[in-house]
Design an enzyme around this catalytic site. Structure first.
Site, short mmCIF file in Angstrom:
data_model
loop_
_atom_site.label_atom_id
_atom_site.label_comp_id
_atom_site.label_asym_id
_atom_site.label_seq_id
_atom_site.Cartn_x
_atom_site.Cartn_y
_atom_site.Cartn_z
N GLU A 71 27.97 40.61 32.88
CA GLU A 71 29.50 41.93 32.19
C GLU A 71 29.11 42.24 30.42
O GLU A 71 29.55 40.77 30.01
CB GLU A 71 30.91 40.90 32.88
CG GLU A 71 31.74 42.31 31.58
CD GLU A 71 33.08 41.50 31.93
OE1 GLU A 71 33.81 41.66 30.97
OE2 GLU A 71 33.65 40.90 32.68
N LYS A 101 41.57 40.98 37.11
CA LYS A 101 41.26 40.23 36.14
C LYS A 101 42.60 39.72 35.35
O LYS A 101 42.94 39.95 34.57
CB LYS A 101 40.40 40.94 35.02
CG LYS A 101 40.02 39.73 34.08
CD LYS A 101 38.84 40.65 32.76
CE LYS A 101 38.69 39.54 31.30
NZ LYS A 101 38.11 40.14 30.58
#
Length: 212
Positions: A43, A132
Site C-alpha cells: 500500500e 480499516k
C-alpha cells in the site's frame, strides 16, 4: 472476478505493508524489499510525493506477483489517479462516500478507516468489503471483539500499532488482515533495506503460523 481475486489475496496473505516515503524511488525500494521477503500486499501512501509514479512503476514491475494498492486516499480524484496507475485496492484513513462509489464503479476494493458502528454501517451500505480500523493503537483487539458481537459478518483490518508481538491478538479477535507501517519500514531511514526484507519475512511467517 478481479475484485474477488484481490480480496482473496489480501486475506490469504493477510499482511499489508504501508509504504510512506520521501520520494518515488524510496517508495519503490521499500516495496521491493517487502516483496523480496514474501510480503506481497503493498500500500503506497499518497503522503509520498509522487505516489502515483511509484504505483505505476511497482505495478509494471511486480504486478504479476504482488498486489499494489494506494493508501491515504482522501477523495475520488486521487482514487481515480491511483486506479488508472495500476492500483488494485484503495485505502483511506476515513470513510468518503464519493470515493466508495468511484471504487465500486471500477470494481476496486475500497478500505476506509472507521471508528464507530455508525461509520461501519454507512460504509457497508455503499459496498465496502474491508473496514480499516485506524488508528488501531487507540482501540485494541477488544474493540474488534465487541463490534463483531452485533456485526459478526464484518471484515476488519487494523492499521497503526500492530507489530509482531500483538499481531496474534488482533487476528484471533476476528481481524482478516493487518496493516504494518513504521514497525516494518523504519530501517529505510538508515538505508537498511535488507532489514525490511528480514522483517517482512517474519511478518509473513507469523501470519501463516497464526492461521495454521
Amino acid at each position: 472476478m478481479k475484485k474477488l481475486k484481490v480480496l482473496q489475496s489480501l486475506t490469504t496473505n493477510g499482511v499489508v505493508a504501508v509504504i510512506r516515503a520521501d520520494n518515488p524511488d524510496d517508495a519503490c525500494r521499500m516495496s521491493a524489499a517487502c516483496i523480496e521477503g514474501g510480503l506481497t500486499n503493498i500500500e503506497v501512501a499518497f503522503t509520498t510525493p509522487g505516489a502515483d509514479e511509484a504505483i505505476r512503476r511497482l505495478a509494471a514491475e511486480y504486478g504479476d506477483r504482488a498486489l499494489i494498492g494506494a493508501g491515504t486516499v482522501l477523495d475520488p480524484v486521487t482514487a481515480r489517479i491511483a486506479i488508472l496507475g495500476g492500483s488494485e485496492f484503495v485505502v483511506s484513513p476515513s470513510f468518503d462516500e464519493e470515493t466508495a462509489k468511484l471504487c465500486n464503479l471500477y470494481a476496486i476494493p475500497y478500505m476506509p478507516g472507521v471508528l464507530t458502528l455508525g461509520e461501519i454501517k454507512e460504509a457497508l451500505k455503499l459496498g465496502v468489503d474491508v473496514l480499516k480500523l485506524f488508528p488501531g493503537s487507540a482501540f485494541g483487539p477488544d474493540f474488534v471483539k465487541a463490534v463483531k458481537g452485533p456485526m459478526p459478518y464484518i471484515s476488519i483490518m487494523p492499521t497503526g500499532g500492530v507489530d509482531l508481538n500483538n499481531m496474534e491478538q488482533w487476528l484471533k479477535a476476528g481481524c482478516i488482515a493487518v496493516g504494518i507501517g513504521g514497525n516494518l519500514t523504519a530501517p529505510a531511514k538508515e538505508g537498511r533495506y535488507d532489514e525490511i526484507t528480514r522483517l517482512a519475512a517474519q511478518y509473513v511467517a507469523k501470519f501463516k503460523e497464526i492461521r495454521g
